[in-house]
Design a protein around this motif. Structure first.
Motif, short mmCIF file in Angstrom:
data_model
loop_
_atom_site.label_atom_id
_atom_site.label_comp_id
_atom_site.label_asym_id
_atom_site.label_seq_id
_atom_site.Cartn_x
_atom_site.Cartn_y
_atom_site.Cartn_z
N UNK A 96 0.79 -1.23 0.00
CA UNK A 96 0.00 0.00 0.00
C UNK A 96 0.82 1.29 0.00
N UNK A 97 1.86 1.43 0.84
CA UNK A 97 2.60 2.70 0.83
C UNK A 97 3.18 3.04 -0.54
N UNK A 98 3.73 2.02 -1.23
CA UNK A 98 4.29 2.28 -2.56
C UNK A 98 3.19 2.62 -3.56
N UNK A 99 2.09 1.88 -3.50
CA UNK A 99 1.00 2.14 -4.44
C UNK A 99 0.46 3.56 -4.28
N UNK A 100 0.33 4.00 -3.05
CA UNK A 100 -0.15 5.36 -2.80
C UNK A 100 0.90 6.38 -3.22
N UNK A 101 2.17 6.07 -2.96
CA UNK A 101 3.25 7.00 -3.26
C UNK A 101 3.54 7.17 -4.74
N UNK A 102 3.05 6.24 -5.56
CA UNK A 102 3.28 6.35 -7.01
C UNK A 102 2.59 7.57 -7.60
N UNK A 103 1.50 8.03 -6.97
CA UNK A 103 0.74 9.16 -7.51
C UNK A 103 1.48 10.46 -7.22
N UNK A 104 1.78 11.24 -8.28
CA UNK A 104 2.47 12.52 -8.13
C UNK A 104 1.49 13.69 -8.25
N UNK A 105 0.18 13.37 -8.31
CA UNK A 105 -0.89 14.39 -8.33
C UNK A 105 -0.75 15.35 -9.51
N UNK A 106 -0.39 14.79 -10.67
CA UNK A 106 -0.17 15.63 -11.86
C UNK A 106 -1.47 16.10 -12.49
N UNK A 107 -2.54 15.32 -12.35
CA UNK A 107 -3.83 15.73 -12.90
C UNK A 107 -4.14 15.20 -14.29
N UNK A 108 -3.26 14.37 -14.87
CA UNK A 108 -3.55 13.82 -16.19
C UNK A 108 -4.81 12.95 -16.19
N UNK A 109 -5.15 12.43 -15.02
CA UNK A 109 -6.32 11.56 -14.92
C UNK A 109 -7.64 12.32 -14.94
N UNK A 110 -7.61 13.60 -14.62
CA UNK A 110 -8.86 14.34 -14.41
C UNK A 110 -9.80 14.32 -15.62
N UNK A 111 -9.32 14.59 -16.85
CA UNK A 111 -10.26 14.63 -17.98
C UNK A 111 -10.84 13.27 -18.36
N UNK A 112 -10.23 12.18 -17.84
CA UNK A 112 -10.71 10.85 -18.19
C UNK A 112 -11.63 10.26 -17.12
N UNK A 113 -11.70 10.92 -15.96
CA UNK A 113 -12.50 10.39 -14.85
C UNK A 113 -13.96 10.81 -15.02
N UNK A 114 -14.89 9.85 -15.13
CA UNK A 114 -16.30 10.19 -15.39
C UNK A 114 -16.91 11.08 -14.31
N UNK A 115 -16.61 10.80 -13.04
CA UNK A 115 -17.25 11.60 -11.99
C UNK A 115 -16.64 13.00 -11.91
N UNK A 116 -15.36 13.13 -12.21
CA UNK A 116 -14.77 14.48 -12.25
C UNK A 116 -15.34 15.26 -13.44
N UNK A 117 -15.52 14.58 -14.55
CA UNK A 117 -16.11 15.22 -15.72
C UNK A 117 -17.53 15.71 -15.42
#
Length: 429
Positions: free
Chosen positions: A7-28
């Protein structure tokens, strides 16, 4: 190594860049940071650091479709699919839901993974659909007042045929045998879309495969796995492994099921008795389009002068990386035209049980998808998952758009058998 160790590594992989935002249905839909993948990862980190799961946190996790579009778009390789499944398992273990919510969830999980129970429902449901009562109930809005989830179940049910044709335990290859494959028939697919299974078996046979269809097969556990019900999912997985252990390849025609079976190696990784067997099953699981592309065409394709819109099921495109193969199979049919749907990476709102547990958000996403499908002016929508077929067909009907819906296997079946466009466009479940 257990998921909690990872879990710590999996959570730490995210650098919060935001590339995921336009592809996320609920954020859209809502533009809310906590309803984006990176926002949910922030909440997961809080929970990992010791913050108890609050109602508000769980609402954001429940609102996630698990569509994995963020996984495809992430430049850092964040395994959000594993993170959300681990988090949902935590939610099921730690967070008390309301009595009404528990009742709805238990009803769904005590019904949909069990073919005999679904089969028992077919007769009353078909009578209800043909009696005219369906229209009166919908006009009254009574089900929605009782429970939006019950209303969604009633609304999504496809028109049912009178009988479900029984498939034999073995379908012989036409001509020289090229392969022997096992075939998963599924739960909802088997009872609500039996024509898809029949077409799948015929196409495989016409392409030179002996098709083994084990009579004792049951649910693969996809709905349970993707909803955090780990123990239930493991039990279904073990039974599926035992059922298909003797075949070299397993062909799956439902995107969610194929995705789950390819995840068995992770689901049972910590079980010394089953880990190797699970890994072997995951390695030999193939989506229908994936397998046929690997095998290569042999049977002659007859012309099908029809325009189709191909829908990418999330658990096929994002989870399994199967995008080009179904398009290639369709494009190889003479006179058939494939049109692309705008925003193809945005989920239709089905997402396994999502349209039952989050009906309002699912309806918004379904309407969005229906607009884009309608814009293609196609005569036929092609999808590779029963949930997507029900979700989009329902949304199209809400818009007053009548368009036939078929699985890739049904389109190929119509071409290989020379049935013609009219038979293809007239087919039902």
């Amino acid at each position: 190594m257990s998921d909690q160790d990872d879990l710590p590594k999996l959570l730490g992989d995210c650098v919060h860049c935001g590339f995921c935002l336009p592809t996320c249905p609920t954020y859209v839909l809502w533009g809310e940071e906590m309803d984006s993948p990176r926002g949910r990862i922030h909440l997961m980190q809080q929970h990992a650091d010791g913050t108890p799961l609050s109602d508000n946190m769980v609402e954001h996790f429940d609102a996630c479709l698990g569509c994995m579009a963020c996984v495809t778009s992430c430049p850092s390789g964040v395994q959000y699919d594993r993170l959300i499944e681990m988090t949902r398992a935590d939610v099921e273990r730690e967070h008390p839901r309301s009595l009404k919510e528990r009742a709805i969830r238990e009803m769904v999980f005590q019904l949909f993974p069990y073919r005999r129970r679904l089969r028992a429902l077919r007769g009353p449901l078909r009578a209800y659909q043909r009696s005219g009562l369906e229209r009166l109930v919908r006009l009254s809005g009574v089900l929605k007042r009782i429970s939006p989830s019950l209303a969604a179940m009633e609304r999504l049910a496809p028109p049912l045929s009178k009988t479900v044709p029984k498939l034999p335990e073995r379908v012989a290859a036409r001509g020289e045998r090229r392969a022997t494959v096992g075939m998963l028939t599924g739960c909802v697919q088997a009872e609500f879309f039996p024509g898809v299974n029949a077409a799948t078996a015929r196409v495989l046979a016409m392409e030179g495969c002996d098709v083994v269809i084990p009579r004792g097969q049951g649910c693969c556990g996809a709905l349970s796995l993707h909803s955090g019900r780990e123990d239930e999912a493991r039990a279904f997985a073990r039974r599926t492994i035992e059922t298909f252990e003797s075949v070299d390849v397993i062909v799956v025609n439902s995107a969610g099921c194929g995705s789950a079976m390819k995840e068995f190696r992770t689901l049972l990784a910590d079980d010394p008795t089953w880990a190797g067997r699970a890994d072997a099953l995951s390695a030999k699981t193939r989506d229908f389009a994936e397998f046929l592309t690997e095998l290569g065409p042999r049977a002659e394709r007859a012309p099908l002068p029809v325009t189709v819109a191909y829908h990418d099921a999330c658990h096929l495109a994002h989870a399994q990386g199967v995008r080009a193969q179904p398009r290639a199979l369709l494009a190889a049919i003479p006179e058939l035209t494939v049109r692309e749907i705008a925003e193809s990476d945005i989920c239709c709102g089905s997402a396994g049980t999502y349209n039952l547990f989050q009906p309002e958000a699912a309806e918004d996403l379904g309407d969005r998808k229906a607009v884009n499908v309608d814009a293609t002016q196609a005569e036929l929508l092609v999808a590779a998952n029963p949930g997507c077929s029900m979700q989009i067909a329902t949304a199209l009907r809400r818009r007053g758009v009548e368009i036939a819906v078929a699985h890739t296997a049904q389109v190929l079946d119509a071409s290989l058998r020379g049935l013609g466009r009219d038979a293809l466009l007239a087919r039902d479940s």
